[in-house]
Design an enzyme around this catalytic site. Structure first.
Site, PDB file in Angstrom:
ATOM      1  N   LYS A  53      90.267 -66.830   6.701  1.00 54.80           N
ATOM      2  CA  LYS A  53      90.545 -65.640   7.520  1.00 54.80           C
ATOM      3  C   LYS A  53      91.826 -65.769   8.344  1.00 54.80           C
ATOM      4  CE  LYS A  53      85.884 -63.920   7.506  1.00 54.80           C
ATOM      5  NZ  LYS A  53      84.794 -63.270   8.212  1.00 54.80           N
ATOM      6  N   SER A 303      85.460 -70.779   1.028  1.00 51.24           N
ATOM      7  CA  SER A 303      85.896 -69.845   2.071  1.00 51.24           C
ATOM      8  C   SER A 303      86.108 -70.494   3.434  1.00 51.24           C
ATOM      9  CB  SER A 303      84.900 -68.682   2.192  1.00 51.24           C
ATOM     10  OG  SER A 303      83.578 -69.167   2.341  1.00 51.24           O
TER      11      SER A 303
END
Length: 316
Positions: A53, A303
């Protein structure tokens, strides 16, 4: 739908390079043997603040005008995006206002504070989060940045797959976990633009299978429950990322909680890297449907690696 080009995504990548890590791609002979295919793990757990992110948050801020940057950015998040936007804003000397639910764990709040984010707490409902964020937008003139349903965020997330394809151009499949849809939408864009023969597949827990159902129904579905250890995947798709997913994602594979735990153990034990449960969902999907992946070259985007060590016992 917006027009996306190779040039546009390449420009995003160039823009981000000074602010992010080019994360390593790891392999495991034993994991390959168990899975029956060659898996290349793109390790965003080694990204700044520990998750992919950081890419999207940084790109979103870099796309703002100087005047907008001076007024700051705001988001609502209880986890990784709160940290990502805070750190990205700090590195660019931009104020970051983070709305966090009162139920957010202290370790998450401490991380946001460490990265310079200014926290406003609110009751733990989406309505309260959105209203509190909007209030800050009005009061401060700050720009709202959505964690996953924002085109500049999506393009930023896509640079992880772009780096993967630059190093491994002959992949048959790239697989990612699916939560709010930012990572898989960005990944699918990168794959569609930079590889003619590679497919994008998503992986999702049965307990939060809204994206799986959305692809079938053709509209954004929601979840009745969120009872999964993959806590980063509890958010739903948005109107910016869903059309991209519809167009470019081959399918979404659902996995059980037990399958997620087994994949998590395999990564921890065999690869010796710390990943969060959400990351293990993608490997769980490969192990669940071996015939689909047999003898293929698979890119898997890990992730993140932000594990709450105080809750470690609950994982197993």
């Amino acid at each position: 739908m917006e027009v996306f080009t190779k040039e546009r995504l390449a420009q995003v990548h160039e823009r981000l390079k000074p602010y992010i890590h080019e994360t390593p791609i790891l392999t495991s002979a034993l994991t390959n043997e168990i899975a029956g295919c060659s898996i290349f793990f793109k390790c965003e757990n080694f990204q700044k603040m520990g998750a992919f992110k950081m890419r999207g948050a940084t790109n979103a801020i870099l796309q703002l005008s100087k005047e907008e940057q001076q007024k700051g950015v705001v988001t609502h998040s209880s986890g990784n995006f709160a940290q990502a936007l805070s750190l990205a804003a700090k590195s660019l000397e931009v104020p970051a206002y983070i709305v966090m639910p009162s139920s957010a764990r202290q370790v998450k709040k401490d991380a946001v504070k460490t990265y310079g984010g200014k926290i406003t707490e609110c009751p733990p409902t989406l309505k309260d989060r959105e209203e509190t964020a909007q209030k800050i937008v009005v009061e401060k003139g700050a720009t709202f940045v959505h964690p996953s349903n924002d085109i500049e965020v999506i393009l930023g997330q896509g640079t992880a797959a772009l780096e993967l394809l630059q190093k491994k151009p002959n992949l048959d499949i790239v697989i990612t976990p699916v939560g709010g849809g930012g990572l898989i939408a960005g990944t699918a864009l990168a794959v569609s633009l930079f590889s003619e023969n590679t497919k994008t597949i998503g992986a999702e827990p049965f307990e939060v299978d809204d994206a799986y159902r959305s692809l079938i129904s053709g509209k954004i579905e929601t979840n009745e429950s969120t009872n999964t250890i993959a806590d980063g995947l509890k958010t739903k798709l948005g109107d910016q990322n869903f059309p991209i997913i519809q167009k470019h994602v081959e399918e979404i594979i659902r996995v059980t909680e037990e399958e997620i735990k087994n994949a998590l153990k395999l990564i921890w034990e065999r690869m010796k890297i710390v990943v969060e449960p959400s990351s293990a969902v993608a490997l769980a999907a490969i192990l669940k449907e071996p015939a689909k992946f047999k003898n293929k070259q698979i890119g898997l985007i890990i992730s993140g690696g932000n594990v709450d060590l105080e809750k470690l016992a609950e994982l197993f």
